[in-house]
Design an enzyme around this catalytic site. Structure first.
Site, short mmCIF file in Angstrom:
data_model
loop_
_atom_site.label_atom_id
_atom_site.label_comp_id
_atom_site.label_asym_id
_atom_site.label_seq_id
_atom_site.Cartn_x
_atom_site.Cartn_y
_atom_site.Cartn_z
N CYS A 161 0.86 -1.19 0.00
CA CYS A 161 0.00 0.00 0.00
C CYS A 161 0.89 1.24 0.00
O CYS A 161 1.61 1.49 0.98
CB CYS A 161 -0.88 -0.01 1.25
N CYS B 156 -0.68 3.51 -6.88
CA CYS B 156 -1.58 2.93 -5.86
C CYS B 156 -1.84 1.50 -6.29
O CYS B 156 -2.14 1.25 -7.47
CB CYS B 156 -2.89 3.72 -5.82
#
Ligand code: DGL
Length: 258
Positions: A75, A185
């Site tokens: 992440c 992302c």
């Protein structure tokens, strides 16, 4: 059990980290994995640093308590908010992902580099330090994608909603050559083909995609190798955990096996 036969813990706010896990399973088929998706609190990218940090700790504590031999923070947003603190908190190797602006800036092709990431990642101090270190700030166009991870969380990666979202984003840019697009992302990795198709319709240049998950998995292997912690007996088995319950686990299992 020998320490090197323990599982590797993967963590993301939700489904995005599965894109990293999929690649890790291919590259490290003799390892076993435990994935924790914080689907109940996704998306992280529109939260404060304090919130992201507290949520990340809560998830990674669970993985750590399960006795994993290493942690992979899949992440970009959690990396930006908490990676230093995580490395102090856990006494195991912690590998993390960050936007692949370095490889994108090494391309000889002229043109801008678009960085698609969560608002938190793009505004964060860690990202700005990375840009300064690489020294490519003048080539970058940052595109904070508020709401996009939420659409990806639904698990439909070619939806009309996502296509319209991307079309609107790319409409804002004047016609100019784009050499690269950084998938900043992990959720966006699942919609990378759609991102490239729509970018190519709207922009000129090769629009080559750069995704940090490949370098991150290489780093995971390096770290395990260095510590002589590569497993010999695993079978790419994945246990999936979620803060949001069985429906999310089932969705993530389906995405992982697709
Ligand atoms: N997948 C995450 C990332 O790489 C976060 C998405 C979100 O929860 O906002 O940044």
């Amino acid at each position: 059990m020998e320490k090197r036969e323990l599982s590797i813990g993967f963590f993301d706010s939700g489904v995005g980290g599965l894109s990293v896990l999929k690649h890790a399973r291919e590259q490290l088929p003799k390892e076993n994995f435990i994935f924790y998706g914080d689907n109940a609190h996704a998306p992280y990218g529109e939260r404060s640093e304090e919130e992201i940090r507290a949520l990340s700790f809560a998830c990674c504590d669970r993985l750590f308590e399960r006795g994993v031999k290493a942690l992979l923070v899949a992440c970009n947003t959690a990396t930006g908010a908490a990676i230093h603190a995580m490395r102090e908190r856990y006494q195991i190797p912690v590998v993390s992902i960050e936007p692949a602006i370095k490889p994108a800036s090494e391309s000889k092709e002229e043109g801008k580099i678009l960085v698609l990431a969560t608002p938190f990642t793009i505004e964060g101090a860690r990202y700005h330090r990375l840009v300064d270190r690489v020294g490519c700030g003048d080539r970058l166009i940052q595109i904070p994608c508020k709401g996009l991870a939420d659409l990806v969380e639904k698990g439909e990666f070619e939806s009309q909603e996502i296509a319209e979202y991307l079309q609107k984003k790319f409409e804002q840019f004047p016609e100019q050559p784009v050499s690269g697009i950084v998938i900043g992302c992990t959720h966006y990795s699942f919609i990378a083909p759609l991102i490239q198709t729509i970018a190519k319709q709207r922009l000129s240049g090769s629009c080559t995609l750069y995704d940090g998950r490949y370098g991150t998995v290489r780093q995971l292997r390096r770290v395990l190798e260095q510590d002589q912690m590569l497993s010999q007996k695993g079978s790419a088995r994945c246990e999936i955990l979620s803060s949001a319950g069985p429906e999310s686990v089932a969705l993530m299992r389906k995405i992982l096996e697709a």
